[in-house]
Write a protein that holds these residues in place. Structure first.
Motif, PDB file in Angstrom:
ATOM      1  N   LEU A 119      -7.100   8.459   0.732  1.00 30.00           N
ATOM      2  CA  LEU A 119      -7.142   7.027   1.043  1.00 30.00           C
ATOM      3  C   LEU A 119      -8.222   6.365   0.180  1.00 30.00           C
ATOM      4  O   LEU A 119      -9.362   6.810   0.135  1.00 30.00           O
ATOM      5  N   LEU A 120      -7.852   5.273  -0.487  1.00 30.62           N
ATOM      6  CA  LEU A 120      -8.788   4.586  -1.371  1.00 30.62           C
ATOM      7  C   LEU A 120      -9.916   3.944  -0.564  1.00 30.62           C
ATOM      8  O   LEU A 120      -9.674   3.282   0.444  1.00 30.62           O
ATOM      9  N   ILE A 121     -11.156   4.145  -1.030  1.00 30.32           N
ATOM     10  CA  ILE A 121     -12.327   3.557  -0.372  1.00 30.32           C
ATOM     11  C   ILE A 121     -12.996   2.527  -1.269  1.00 30.32           C
ATOM     12  O   ILE A 121     -13.326   1.434  -0.836  1.00 30.32           O
ATOM     13  N   LEU A 153     -16.888  -1.346  -1.923  1.00 31.33           N
ATOM     14  CA  LEU A 153     -15.694  -1.136  -1.110  1.00 31.33           C
ATOM     15  C   LEU A 153     -14.525  -1.961  -1.628  1.00 31.33           C
ATOM     16  O   LEU A 153     -14.678  -3.131  -2.025  1.00 31.33           O
ATOM     17  N   ALA A 154     -13.343  -1.346  -1.615  1.00 33.85           N
ATOM     18  CA  ALA A 154     -12.141  -2.032  -2.083  1.00 33.85           C
ATOM     19  C   ALA A 154     -11.623  -3.028  -1.064  1.00 33.85           C
ATOM     20  O   ALA A 154     -11.019  -4.036  -1.421  1.00 33.85           O
ATOM     21  N   ALA A 155     -11.850  -2.772   0.229  1.00 33.26           N
ATOM     22  CA  ALA A 155     -11.384  -3.680   1.278  1.00 33.26           C
ATOM     23  C   ALA A 155     -12.191  -4.971   1.256  1.00 33.26           C
ATOM     24  O   ALA A 155     -13.385  -4.977   0.956  1.00 33.26           O
ATOM     25  N   VAL A 185       0.844  -1.194   0.000  1.00 29.79           N
ATOM     26  CA  VAL A 185       0.000   0.000   0.000  1.00 29.79           C
ATOM     27  C   VAL A 185       0.880   1.246   0.000  1.00 29.79           C
ATOM     28  O   VAL A 185       1.821   1.370   0.787  1.00 29.79           O
ATOM     29  N   ARG A 186       0.582   2.171  -0.902  1.00 29.40           N
ATOM     30  CA  ARG A 186       1.336   3.415  -0.998  1.00 29.40           C
ATOM     31  C   ARG A 186       0.617   4.494  -0.189  1.00 29.40           C
ATOM     32  O   ARG A 186      -0.524   4.843  -0.496  1.00 29.40           O
ATOM     33  N   GLY A 213      -5.082  -4.456   3.139  1.00 27.25           N
ATOM     34  CA  GLY A 213      -4.052  -4.346   2.119  1.00 27.25           C
ATOM     35  C   GLY A 213      -4.434  -3.535   0.910  1.00 27.25           C
ATOM     36  O   GLY A 213      -3.585  -3.234   0.077  1.00 27.25           O
ATOM     37  N   ILE A 214      -5.724  -3.157   0.779  1.00 30.42           N
ATOM     38  CA  ILE A 214      -6.172  -2.465  -0.427  1.00 30.42           C
ATOM     39  C   ILE A 214      -6.797  -1.115  -0.114  1.00 30.42           C
ATOM     40  O   ILE A 214      -6.408  -0.099  -0.674  1.00 30.42           O
ATOM     41  N   GLY A 215      -7.807  -1.086   0.759  1.00 30.00           N
ATOM     42  CA  GLY A 215      -8.550   0.151   0.950  1.00 30.00           C
ATOM     43  C   GLY A 215      -8.891   0.424   2.396  1.00 30.00           C
ATOM     44  O   GLY A 215      -8.558  -0.348   3.306  1.00 30.00           O
TER      45      GLY A 215
END
Length: 302
Positions: A238-240, A255-257, A116-117, A160-162
């Motif tokens: 932050l990616l959601i 949702l990405a998570a 994750v960046r 790890g994603i969102g």
């Protein structure tokens, strides 16, 4: 009838005695023959064996068959025991395979966390999900990090994603995370690429709806949804997830998570932005230097 039975016994009795006598005589002769130690007798015995023993193979066939049957049964018993041992080893291998798959999944999640960046200014603490509330009226999980790890209320959590949710309740060794799907969750978001602002409100479903949208015509399914950072609730960017249209024709967020397999969460240490209350600290006022007074000079005579 009694006379006939007596006559038969009188007839077969002598014959039976004769046959038994001949059998006994034959056995004694063979015993004596095999006990004599002489070259001629030895050759005779060898010739006798070569002549008669091969012809008695049919007599030995049942014995040979029974011996082979016993040998094959023992071989079958060994094969059965080996099969049972292989079954036990296969069960152990299945258990090891399941453990290896679980470790591989955990490793993949940890690798996702590492990939994750984030903003370089944001530091984080990784915690393990201990339990899920499992309530239809409350969407939350429990982490194994708390006050001893410096966790504070309101900090954002990610997988790890969102984005997953925020810290709501901190103990000494544990912390409660309110998920974005909880009805108590409402966060400001930005929809890209239109840049439109909205509020993501939880409704205990896997795809929470977007509220307070200004212009629906600029939105398309698949648009990216990120945190806006307004109000200091979450850090910006932050990616959601992505915009999707629900069955009720409302715009929702996919949702990405991965909420089905939350095992590790990253708690972001977000420091509050310093509030500026004094306008002078925001806009520097030019410093006015007082004018220097020149000393009066004496007028010369004449």
């Amino acid at each position: 009838m009694a006379n006939n039975r007596d006559n038969n016994e009188d007839f077969f009795g002598p014959i039976r005695h004769i046959l038994v006598g001949l059998l006994v005589f034959f056995m004694i002769a063979i015993f004596v023959l095999w006990r004599i130690d002489s070259p001629r007798v030895e050759r005779f015995r060898a010739n006798l064996v070569d002549r008669f023993v091969p012809s008695f193979e049919w007599v030995l066939a049942p014995v040979t068959g029974v011996t082979n049957m016993v040998t094959e049964f023992r071989s079958y018993q060994r094969i059965y025991d080996q099969n049972q041992e292989l079954r036990r080893e296969l069960q152990q291998m299945k258990a090891w395979k399941e453990a290896a798959v679980q470790l591989e999944q955990k490793n993949a999640k940890l690798l996702d966390l590492n990939n994750v960046r984030l903003d370089p200014k944001l530091t984080y603490v990784t915690g393990v999900v201990l339990a899920d509330s499992g309530s239809p009226f409350r969407q939350s999980v429990l982490l194994n990090v708390g006050n001893r790890d410096g966790i504070q209320d309101g900090w954002a959590t990610m997988d790890g994603i969102g984005l997953v949710g925020r810290i709501s309740g901190v103990g000494e060794r544990t912390a409660r995370v309110i998920l974005l799907t909880d009805t108590n969750s409402a966060i400001p978001v930005t929809i890209q690429p239109s840049g439109q602002s909205a509020i993501l409100t939880g409704d205990n479903t896997a795809a929470p709806p977007l509220e307070f949208l200004e212009n629906l015509d600029t939105l398309r399914p698949g648009d990216s949804v990120v945190s806006s950072g307004d109000g200091g609730v979450f850090p910006a960017g932050l990616l959601i997830g992505q915009v999707a249209q629900g069955r009720d024709r409302r715009l929702r967020v996919r949702l990405a998570a991965d909420y089905e397999r939350l095992e590790f969460l990253r708690v972001l240490r977000s420091h509050p932005v310093e509030e500026i209350t004094d306008p002078g600290r925001l806009i520097g006022t030019p410093t006015v230097t007082p004018p220097t007074l020149e000393e009066p000079t004496e007028a010369s005579d004449g």
